[in-house]
Each structure stands twice: as structure tokens, then as C-alpha cells.
Design a protein around this motif. Structure first.
Motif, PDB file in Angstrom:
ATOM      1  N   VAL A  72      -9.593  29.535 -35.769  1.00  0.00           N
ATOM      2  CA  VAL A  72      -9.769  30.215 -34.473  1.00  0.00           C
ATOM      3  C   VAL A  72     -10.574  29.337 -33.520  1.00  0.00           C
ATOM      4  CG1 VAL A  72     -10.914  32.182 -33.360  1.00  0.00           C
ATOM      5  CG2 VAL A  72      -9.487  32.537 -35.371  1.00  0.00           C
ATOM      6  N   GLY A  73     -11.610  28.694 -34.019  1.00  0.00           N
ATOM      7  CA  GLY A  73     -12.411  27.803 -33.175  1.00  0.00           C
ATOM      8  C   GLY A  73     -11.604  26.622 -32.667  1.00  0.00           C
ATOM      9  N   SER A  74     -10.816  26.016 -33.529  1.00  0.00           N
ATOM     10  CA  SER A  74      -9.988  24.884 -33.131  1.00  0.00           C
ATOM     11  C   SER A  74      -8.946  25.305 -32.101  1.00  0.00           C
ATOM     12  CB  SER A  74      -9.309  24.291 -34.356  1.00  0.00           C
ATOM     13  OG  SER A  74      -8.411  23.288 -33.988  1.00  0.00           O
ATOM     14  N   PHE A  75      -8.312  26.443 -32.325  1.00  0.00           N
ATOM     15  CA  PHE A  75      -7.312  26.937 -31.378  1.00  0.00           C
ATOM     16  C   PHE A  75      -7.937  27.216 -30.012  1.00  0.00           C
ATOM     17  CE2 PHE A  75      -4.914  30.421 -29.416  1.00  0.00           C
ATOM     18  CZ  PHE A  75      -3.673  29.818 -29.333  1.00  0.00           C
ATOM     19  N   SER A  76      -9.125  27.794 -30.000  1.00  0.00           N
ATOM     20  CA  SER A  76      -9.760  28.112 -28.716  1.00  0.00           C
ATOM     21  C   SER A  76     -10.172  26.849 -27.963  1.00  0.00           C
ATOM     22  CB  SER A  76     -10.955  29.038 -28.924  1.00  0.00           C
ATOM     23  OG  SER A  76     -11.959  28.374 -29.662  1.00  0.00           O
ATOM     24  N   VAL A  77     -10.607  25.819 -28.678  1.00  0.00           N
ATOM     25  CA  VAL A  77     -10.956  24.556 -28.011  1.00  0.00           C
ATOM     26  C   VAL A  77      -9.711  23.915 -27.403  1.00  0.00           C
ATOM     27  CG1 VAL A  77     -11.721  22.193 -28.452  1.00  0.00           C
ATOM     28  CG2 VAL A  77     -13.044  24.106 -29.325  1.00  0.00           C
ATOM     29  N   HIS A  78      -8.616  23.894 -28.146  1.00  0.00           N
ATOM     30  CA  HIS A  78      -7.396  23.300 -27.626  1.00  0.00           C
ATOM     31  C   HIS A  78      -6.835  24.102 -26.455  1.00  0.00           C
ATOM     32  CE1 HIS A  78      -7.538  21.055 -31.389  1.00  0.00           C
ATOM     33  NE2 HIS A  78      -6.799  20.162 -30.761  1.00  0.00           N
ATOM     34  N   LEU A  79      -6.923  25.397 -26.518  1.00  0.00           N
ATOM     35  CA  LEU A  79      -6.463  26.236 -25.414  1.00  0.00           C
ATOM     36  C   LEU A  79      -7.313  26.007 -24.165  1.00  0.00           C
ATOM     37  CD1 LEU A  79      -4.430  28.452 -24.646  1.00  0.00           C
ATOM     38  CD2 LEU A  79      -6.178  30.113 -25.289  1.00  0.00           C
ATOM     39  N   ALA A  80      -8.614  25.868 -24.346  1.00  0.00           N
ATOM     40  CA  ALA A  80      -9.497  25.597 -23.209  1.00  0.00           C
ATOM     41  C   ALA A  80      -9.181  24.245 -22.585  1.00  0.00           C
ATOM     42  CB  ALA A  80     -10.955  25.651 -23.658  1.00  0.00           C
ATOM     43  N   LEU A  81      -8.870  23.250 -23.401  1.00  0.00           N
ATOM     44  CA  LEU A  81      -8.502  21.937 -22.854  1.00  0.00           C
ATOM     45  C   LEU A  81      -7.215  22.016 -22.050  1.00  0.00           C
ATOM     46  CD1 LEU A  81      -9.290  19.440 -25.732  1.00  0.00           C
ATOM     47  CD2 LEU A  81     -10.258  19.445 -23.452  1.00  0.00           C
ATOM     48  N   LEU A  82      -6.240  22.745 -22.544  1.00  0.00           N
ATOM     49  CA  LEU A  82      -4.981  22.856 -21.818  1.00  0.00           C
ATOM     50  C   LEU A  82      -5.135  23.621 -20.512  1.00  0.00           C
ATOM     51  CD1 LEU A  82      -2.426  23.539 -24.668  1.00  0.00           C
ATOM     52  CD2 LEU A  82      -2.531  21.557 -23.177  1.00  0.00           C
ATOM     53  N   ASN A  83      -5.979  24.627 -20.501  1.00  0.00           N
ATOM     54  CA  ASN A  83      -6.131  25.456 -19.307  1.00  0.00           C
ATOM     55  C   ASN A  83      -7.068  24.862 -18.269  1.00  0.00           C
ATOM     56  OD1 ASN A  83      -4.372  27.406 -20.211  1.00  0.00           O
ATOM     57  ND2 ASN A  83      -5.965  28.607 -21.181  1.00  0.00           N
ATOM     58  N   THR A 104      -7.913  21.407 -17.787  1.00  0.00           N
ATOM     59  CA  THR A 104      -7.723  20.023 -17.369  1.00  0.00           C
ATOM     60  C   THR A 104      -6.310  19.845 -16.848  1.00  0.00           C
ATOM     61  OG1 THR A 104      -7.011  19.348 -19.568  1.00  0.00           O
ATOM     62  CG2 THR A 104      -9.350  19.117 -19.071  1.00  0.00           C
ATOM     63  N   THR A 105      -6.120  18.838 -16.027  1.00  0.00           N
ATOM     64  CA  THR A 105      -4.783  18.554 -15.511  1.00  0.00           C
ATOM     65  C   THR A 105      -4.131  17.400 -16.258  1.00  0.00           C
ATOM     66  OG1 THR A 105      -5.736  17.102 -13.834  1.00  0.00           O
ATOM     67  CG2 THR A 105      -5.349  19.394 -13.217  1.00  0.00           C
ATOM     68  N   TRP A 106      -4.917  16.496 -16.795  1.00  0.00           N
ATOM     69  CA  TRP A 106      -4.352  15.306 -17.416  1.00  0.00           C
ATOM     70  C   TRP A 106      -3.746  15.576 -18.790  1.00  0.00           C
ATOM     71  CZ3 TRP A 106      -6.180  13.625 -22.070  1.00  0.00           C
ATOM     72  CH2 TRP A 106      -7.435  14.086 -22.469  1.00  0.00           C
ATOM     73  N   VAL A 107      -4.194  16.622 -19.497  1.00  0.00           N
ATOM     74  CA  VAL A 107      -3.655  16.885 -20.832  1.00  0.00           C
ATOM     75  C   VAL A 107      -2.191  17.314 -20.729  1.00  0.00           C
ATOM     76  CG1 VAL A 107      -3.863  18.314 -22.903  1.00  0.00           C
ATOM     77  CG2 VAL A 107      -5.898  17.438 -21.802  1.00  0.00           C
ATOM     78  N   LYS A 108      -1.873  18.182 -19.790  1.00  0.00           N
ATOM     79  CA  LYS A 108      -0.487  18.628 -19.629  1.00  0.00           C
ATOM     80  C   LYS A 108       0.416  17.457 -19.254  1.00  0.00           C
ATOM     81  CE  LYS A 108      -1.657  23.309 -18.367  1.00  0.00           C
ATOM     82  NZ  LYS A 108      -1.707  24.313 -17.325  1.00  0.00           N
ATOM     83  N   PHE A 135      -0.115  14.307 -19.954  1.00  0.00           N
ATOM     84  CA  PHE A 135      -0.024  13.437 -21.128  1.00  0.00           C
ATOM     85  C   PHE A 135       0.972  13.979 -22.139  1.00  0.00           C
ATOM     86  CE2 PHE A 135      -1.487  12.440 -25.451  1.00  0.00           C
ATOM     87  CZ  PHE A 135      -1.380  11.065 -25.411  1.00  0.00           C
ATOM     88  N   LEU A 136       0.944  15.283 -22.383  1.00  0.00           N
ATOM     89  CA  LEU A 136       1.846  15.870 -23.356  1.00  0.00           C
ATOM     90  C   LEU A 136       3.295  15.891 -22.868  1.00  0.00           C
ATOM     91  CD1 LEU A 136      -0.329  18.814 -24.685  1.00  0.00           C
ATOM     92  CD2 LEU A 136       0.158  16.641 -25.807  1.00  0.00           C
ATOM     93  N   GLU A 137       3.498  15.916 -21.553  1.00  0.00           N
ATOM     94  CA  GLU A 137       4.852  15.897 -21.004  1.00  0.00           C
ATOM     95  C   GLU A 137       5.406  14.484 -20.868  1.00  0.00           C
ATOM     96  OE1 GLU A 137       4.573  18.048 -17.375  1.00  0.00           O
ATOM     97  OE2 GLU A 137       4.341  19.969 -18.382  1.00  0.00           O
ATOM     98  N   GLY A 138       4.608  13.479 -21.091  1.00  0.00           N
ATOM     99  CA  GLY A 138       5.086  12.108 -21.026  1.00  0.00           C
ATOM    100  C   GLY A 138       4.534  11.327 -19.859  1.00  0.00           C
ATOM    101  N   GLY A 139       3.890  11.993 -18.934  1.00  0.00           N
ATOM    102  CA  GLY A 139       3.230  11.308 -17.825  1.00  0.00           C
ATOM    103  C   GLY A 139       4.192  10.590 -16.900  1.00  0.00           C
ATOM    104  N   GLN A 140       3.781   9.450 -16.400  1.00  0.00           N
ATOM    105  CA  GLN A 140       4.552   8.705 -15.411  1.00  0.00           C
ATOM    106  C   GLN A 140       5.789   8.058 -16.017  1.00  0.00           C
ATOM    107  OE1 GLN A 140       1.793   5.970 -13.728  1.00  0.00           O
ATOM    108  NE2 GLN A 140       0.670   7.539 -12.616  1.00  0.00           N
ATOM    109  N   ALA A 141       5.775   7.751 -17.280  1.00  0.00           N
ATOM    110  CA  ALA A 141       6.935   7.104 -17.905  1.00  0.00           C
ATOM    111  C   ALA A 141       8.164   8.009 -17.856  1.00  0.00           C
ATOM    112  CB  ALA A 141       6.610   6.727 -19.346  1.00  0.00           C
ATOM    113  N   ALA A 142       7.978   9.297 -18.103  1.00  0.00           N
ATOM    114  CA  ALA A 142       9.102  10.230 -18.069  1.00  0.00           C
ATOM    115  C   ALA A 142       9.622  10.397 -16.648  1.00  0.00           C
ATOM    116  CB  ALA A 142       8.688  11.580 -18.642  1.00  0.00           C
ATOM    117  N   LYS A 143       8.732  10.415 -15.679  1.00  0.00           N
ATOM    118  CA  LYS A 143       9.156  10.542 -14.286  1.00  0.00           C
ATOM    119  C   LYS A 143       9.891   9.287 -13.833  1.00  0.00           C
ATOM    120  CE  LYS A 143       5.315  13.537 -13.111  1.00  0.00           C
ATOM    121  NZ  LYS A 143       4.037  13.625 -12.402  1.00  0.00           N
TER     122      LYS A 143
END
Length: 67
Positions: free
Chosen positions: A25-36, A38-42, A44-52
Motif C-alpha cells: 500500500v505504501g509503495s502504491f501510494s508513493v507511485h500514485l503521488a508521483l504520477l499525479n 509531476t509532469t515529467w513522469v507521464k 517519460f512513461l509515454e516515450g517522451g520526445q522520441a515517440a513524438k
């Protein structure tokens, strides 16, 4: 074992799953907080500038219409 006497109070069949559940539960909440929060994590996970860049380079350019 440092905390060996703890198992005289809490049974291992209860304590170990409770501990592992709290870690999950602690790990899930930390990861959820990072996704909500920050802007760079999303990006990064979508591929960033390389995909665009690859999406833009594979699309054919539309010809300009002459009047």
C-alpha cells in the motif's frame, strides 16, 4: 533475529501478511503521488520526445494547394 520476541505477541500468520500488505500500500501510494504531482513522469512513461519525433516523421506531408 533482533525482533524475535515480537512473534510472541503477534502470530507470524497475521504479522507477515500485514507487514507485506502495508509495504504494498505504501509503495502504491508513493507511485500514485508521483504520477499525479509531476509532469515529467507521464512523458517519460509515454516515450517522451522520441515517440513524438517518430510519429511526426512517419506522417506524409500534405501537398500545398495552388490557386
Amino acid at each position: 533475529m533482533i525482533y524475535g520476541k515480537m512473534w510472541t505477541v503477534v502470530r507470524p500468520t497475521v504479522g507477515i501478511p500485514l507487514f507485506l500488505g502495508a509495504v504494498a500500500v505504501g509503495s502504491f501510494s508513493v507511485h500514485l503521488a508521483l504520477l499525479n504531482n509531476t509532469t515529467w513522469v507521464k512523458g517519460f512513461l509515454e516515450g517522451g520526445q522520441a515517440a513524438k519525433a517518430t510519429a511526426a516523421s512517419t506522417a506524409p506531408a500534405a501537398p500545398l494547394a495552388k490557386k
